[in-house]
Write a protein that holds these residues in place. Structure first.
Motif, PDB file in Angstrom:
ATOM      1  N   ARG A  20       3.485   6.087   1.700  1.00  0.00           N
ATOM      2  CA  ARG A  20       2.550   5.077   2.222  1.00  0.00           C
ATOM      3  C   ARG A  20       1.180   5.734   2.324  1.00  0.00           C
ATOM      4  NH1 ARG A  20       0.660   3.034   7.364  1.00  0.00           N
ATOM      5  NH2 ARG A  20       0.389   0.762   7.279  1.00  0.00           N
ATOM      6  N   ALA A  44      -8.780   2.886  -3.829  1.00  0.00           N
ATOM      7  CA  ALA A  44      -7.314   2.877  -3.896  1.00  0.00           C
ATOM      8  C   ALA A  44      -6.843   2.441  -5.285  1.00  0.00           C
ATOM      9  CB  ALA A  44      -6.741   1.962  -2.822  1.00  0.00           C
ATOM     10  N   SER A  45      -7.537   1.470  -5.874  1.00  0.00           N
ATOM     11  CA  SER A  45      -7.185   1.012  -7.222  1.00  0.00           C
ATOM     12  C   SER A  45      -7.361   2.136  -8.243  1.00  0.00           C
ATOM     13  CB  SER A  45      -8.048  -0.188  -7.620  1.00  0.00           C
ATOM     14  OG  SER A  45      -7.838  -1.264  -6.732  1.00  0.00           O
ATOM     15  N   MET A  48      -4.533   4.671  -7.860  1.00  0.00           N
ATOM     16  CA  MET A  48      -3.272   4.243  -8.486  1.00  0.00           C
ATOM     17  C   MET A  48      -3.361   4.338 -10.007  1.00  0.00           C
ATOM     18  SD  MET A  48      -1.405   3.849  -5.979  1.00  0.00           S
ATOM     19  CE  MET A  48      -1.979   4.131  -4.308  1.00  0.00           C
ATOM     20  N   LEU A  69       4.330   1.634  -7.987  1.00  0.00           N
ATOM     21  CA  LEU A  69       3.440   0.993  -7.023  1.00  0.00           C
ATOM     22  C   LEU A  69       4.070  -0.331  -6.611  1.00  0.00           C
ATOM     23  CD1 LEU A  69       0.786   0.692  -5.452  1.00  0.00           C
ATOM     24  CD2 LEU A  69      -0.238  -0.256  -7.539  1.00  0.00           C
ATOM     25  N   ASN A  71       3.236  -2.151  -3.647  1.00  0.00           N
ATOM     26  CA  ASN A  71       2.224  -3.086  -3.153  1.00  0.00           C
ATOM     27  C   ASN A  71       0.920  -2.359  -2.875  1.00  0.00           C
ATOM     28  OD1 ASN A  71       2.066  -2.316  -0.229  1.00  0.00           O
ATOM     29  ND2 ASN A  71       4.225  -2.898  -0.290  1.00  0.00           N
ATOM     30  N   LEU A  72      -0.149  -3.122  -2.923  1.00  0.00           N
ATOM     31  CA  LEU A  72      -1.490  -2.629  -2.629  1.00  0.00           C
ATOM     32  C   LEU A  72      -2.276  -3.794  -2.057  1.00  0.00           C
ATOM     33  CD1 LEU A  72      -3.858  -0.618  -2.757  1.00  0.00           C
ATOM     34  CD2 LEU A  72      -4.193  -1.295  -5.150  1.00  0.00           C
ATOM     35  N   LYS A  73      -2.771  -3.621  -0.837  1.00  0.00           N
ATOM     36  CA  LYS A  73      -3.556  -4.699  -0.238  1.00  0.00           C
ATOM     37  C   LYS A  73      -4.632  -4.094   0.654  1.00  0.00           C
ATOM     38  CE  LYS A  73      -0.078  -5.261   3.414  1.00  0.00           C
ATOM     39  NZ  LYS A  73       0.867  -6.195   4.043  1.00  0.00           N
ATOM     40  N   ALA A  81      -1.324   1.179   0.457  1.00  0.00           N
ATOM     41  CA  ALA A  81      -0.481   1.119  -0.739  1.00  0.00           C
ATOM     42  C   ALA A  81       0.875   1.735  -0.431  1.00  0.00           C
ATOM     43  CB  ALA A  81      -1.136   1.870  -1.892  1.00  0.00           C
TER      44      ALA A  81
END
Length: 202
Positions: A20, A44-45, A48, A69, A71-73, A81
């Protein structure tokens, strides 16, 4: 009874970790953001995207491990993430953990004002390490499947299993087929004959 197609017998599963990552940035009006904004979800994008694409579920099979991956929010201020690490060998997953830690350091250096909190949790272990010490259990399972008139399909499961949890609670438990197909999809299904044969095996 946690396995796949009719006849499957699994005495090995993934070694599994969950990572996490919490990205804390700094938001400001985008019209005045130059040299001030630290866009958490944008960074964060990019983080990843720095993971090796060849080591993702959609590019791996058999005994190949991966980063997934899940989830990413978030937004400019904070992004969260979840990345799953999977391999049959614990040492290979340790390399993935080390790579994530290295990326965290590199990204914090690249983006002053950014902080990344990495939290690692082991989800389950490869049941092979227990079942190798109790081979008779798997032999009995093979015999039961054969007596039910079904061909034994001995495989390693590319996932987790209740059997793995039971193994490390002191009850050596290989995975017996339940007959399901296309797990975790809208087309998941199970043939009636597989349910019948699973009952006969038990």
């Amino acid at each position: 009874l946690d396995g796949g197609e009719m006849g499957e017998l699994e005495a090995e599963c993934f070694d599994a970790w969950s990572a996490r990552l919490v990205f804390d940035g700094s938001n400001i009006h985008p019209g005045y953001a130059k040299n001030k904004m630290v866009n958490a979800i944008g960074i964060a994008s990019r983080f990843m995207a720095a993971l090796p694409e060849a080591q993702t579920p959609e590019h791996t099979a058999d005994r190949e491990g991966f980063y997934h991956l899940a989830n990413l929010k978030g937004d400019e201020s904070q992004a969260v993430a979840t990345v799953y690490l999977r391999d049959f060998e614990a040492a290979a997953n340790q390399h993935r953990i080390d790579f994530l830690k290295k990326l965290v350091g590199l990204f914090e250096q690249r983006y002053p004002g950014l902080s990344i909190d990495l939290q690692l949790t082991q989800q389950y272990r490869n049941m092979r390490t227990v079942l190798e010490q109790h081979p008779q259990v798997t032999v009995l399972a093979q015999e039961a499947i054969t007596r039910a008139g079904v061909e034994v399909l001995q495989r390693s499961i590319r996932g987790g299993t209740d059997g793995a949890a039971l193994c490390f609670m002191g009850m050596p438990t290989p995975n017996l087929f339940a007959g399901g197909l296309n797990f975790h999809s809208k087309t998941e299904w199970i043939p009636v004959i597989a349910l019948q044969k699973a009952c006969e095996v038990v």
